[in-house]
Design an enzyme around this catalytic site. Sequence first.
Site, PDB file in Angstrom:
ATOM      1  N   TYR A 144      35.994  37.639  43.051  1.00 55.94           N
ATOM      2  CA  TYR A 144      36.170  38.623  41.983  1.00 55.94           C
ATOM      3  C   TYR A 144      36.843  37.941  40.801  1.00 55.94           C
ATOM      4  O   TYR A 144      37.841  37.233  40.977  1.00 55.94           O
ATOM      5  CB  TYR A 144      37.049  39.781  42.480  1.00 55.94           C
ATOM      6  CG  TYR A 144      37.288  40.856  41.450  1.00 55.94           C
ATOM      7  CD1 TYR A 144      36.244  41.643  40.974  1.00 55.94           C
ATOM      8  CD2 TYR A 144      38.576  41.093  40.939  1.00 55.94           C
ATOM      9  CE1 TYR A 144      36.470  42.641  40.032  1.00 55.94           C
ATOM     10  CE2 TYR A 144      38.804  42.091  40.001  1.00 55.94           C
ATOM     11  CZ  TYR A 144      37.749  42.870  39.551  1.00 55.94           C
ATOM     12  OH  TYR A 144      37.974  43.854  38.619  1.00 55.94           O
ATOM     13  N   ASP A 239      39.762  30.154  38.993  1.00 51.28           N
ATOM     14  CA  ASP A 239      40.366  31.468  38.754  1.00 51.28           C
ATOM     15  C   ASP A 239      41.589  31.563  39.657  1.00 51.28           C
ATOM     16  O   ASP A 239      41.482  31.831  40.847  1.00 51.28           O
ATOM     17  CB  ASP A 239      39.349  32.574  39.067  1.00 51.28           C
ATOM     18  CG  ASP A 239      39.956  33.964  38.904  1.00 51.28           C
ATOM     19  OD1 ASP A 239      41.194  34.067  38.734  1.00 51.28           O
ATOM     20  OD2 ASP A 239      39.194  34.944  38.960  1.00 51.28           O
ATOM     21  N   LYS A 267      48.316  38.439  37.212  1.00 54.74           N
ATOM     22  CA  LYS A 267      49.204  38.842  38.316  1.00 54.74           C
ATOM     23  C   LYS A 267      50.616  38.234  38.217  1.00 54.74           C
ATOM     24  O   LYS A 267      51.382  38.665  37.369  1.00 54.74           O
ATOM     25  CB  LYS A 267      48.502  38.608  39.650  1.00 54.74           C
ATOM     26  CG  LYS A 267      47.197  39.446  39.678  1.00 54.74           C
ATOM     27  CD  LYS A 267      46.517  39.599  40.991  1.00 54.74           C
ATOM     28  CE  LYS A 267      45.452  40.679  40.892  1.00 54.74           C
ATOM     29  NZ  LYS A 267      44.074  40.256  41.032  1.00 54.74           N
TER      30      LYS A 267
END
Length: 429
Positions: A144, A239, A267
């Site tokens: 994702y 990522d 995050k």
Amino acid sequence: MNISNSKQLFERAQHSIPGGVNSPVRAFKSVGGTPLFIKHAKAAYLYDADDNKYIDYIASWGPMILGHAYEPVVKAIQEQAVYSTSYGAPTELEIKMAELIKSMVPNVDLIRMVSSGTEACMSAIRVARGYTGKNKIIKFEGCYHGHADSFLVKAGSGVATFNIQTVPGVTAGVSADTLTCAYNDLAAVERLVEENKGEVAAIIVEPVAGNMGCIIPQPGFLEGIRKICDAENIVFIFDEVMNGFRLALGGAQEKLGIDADLITYGKVIGAGMPVGAFGGKKHIMEVVSPLGSVYQAGTLSGNPIAMIAGYTLLSILKEQPQLLKELDDKTAYLKEGLDKVLKASGTPYVINHLGSMLSIHFSDHPVTDFASAASANNELFKKYFHAMLDRGVYLPPSAFESWFLNNALTKKDLDHTIKAAEESLKEIL
Ligand SMILES: *Cc1c(COP(=O)(O)O)cnc(C)c1O
């Protein structure tokens, strides 16, 4: 457990918010039941609208790595807020943040702040396209990278397919430029690159995948992609929205010893404020506007409240490297305990674990990619999730999510979790 207030709130939310939530996984769709509405959190604990207390294994999906309402971060935000919450003009704080990240990640020469992981990944792809002059990207099934159009291509099963499969709202044109193949399948990457020779701008990967449960890269997989990228002038994008500042100060690159060209963050980087970033090697990042011609912007990018929160958290992680070590040790302790009770239960299972990322798949075969994750017994996971929740343990509400440990967890919390797992397995099997 009484969750009547959460039930009422969820009912009410659905009249004004699509599905009652502002991000889909929160709706508990994949595990069923009523999502818990949270009132407050402190250290390793969440408190819901009915004042039930839970040990939190989501940590806001990663950011609260040192626990909720972590005092130095709260204090820094409070002190900054009185100087206004945004200027839309540069601040010294943004330089300090960039310098701090550069000091932790050696191949980040230039870095641009944004407001989410989605923005970071979507911008990194644009940069790769602008830099290489090529259009296509390769991503891996089950990884994702946020909800930008290019990443929402529904991956075909197994090796990548030329079928153009789209999700509603994403045009076929966009989807056609996103090629997919199975995680850990280096031969498939080689094939895709060969079949699209001279057209691939970037390969983007979660170096340690966390969005199909936790999946570890097999030896040679990332190294092989690195070689392909070098040979074919393809930008290799890590990522690290989940991995960054969690697996090591230098993220997955440091943990795995692999050098990416561009890296995206989110995050942990914002300590719970909306922050993302993309950065990397100078010759590539130089194409970013206003230095270069690849446009990228944000009214609230580098926002002072977001920056002070992230800067404070990252500084502490850097100054006290034992914190990440402690967190890894706690995760290893939990893993060992879970291993024991799962083994004793007799049900087939796989625990994938690296650093402070961990997940359980109820499977009798190794879980190495999306297909093997999807073929695990996810019905059993649903039951397990609810049995654990009943015992005050809040796991990610989907088998396709990594658990995120935070360093506020005590040995008592971990022991409670292991005991809850033992009882839950007895109840559901
Ligand atoms: C969460 C996540 C994103 C998206 O970040 P948002 O801040 O939710 O937009 C991107 N990549 C990975 C690996 C993620 O885990």
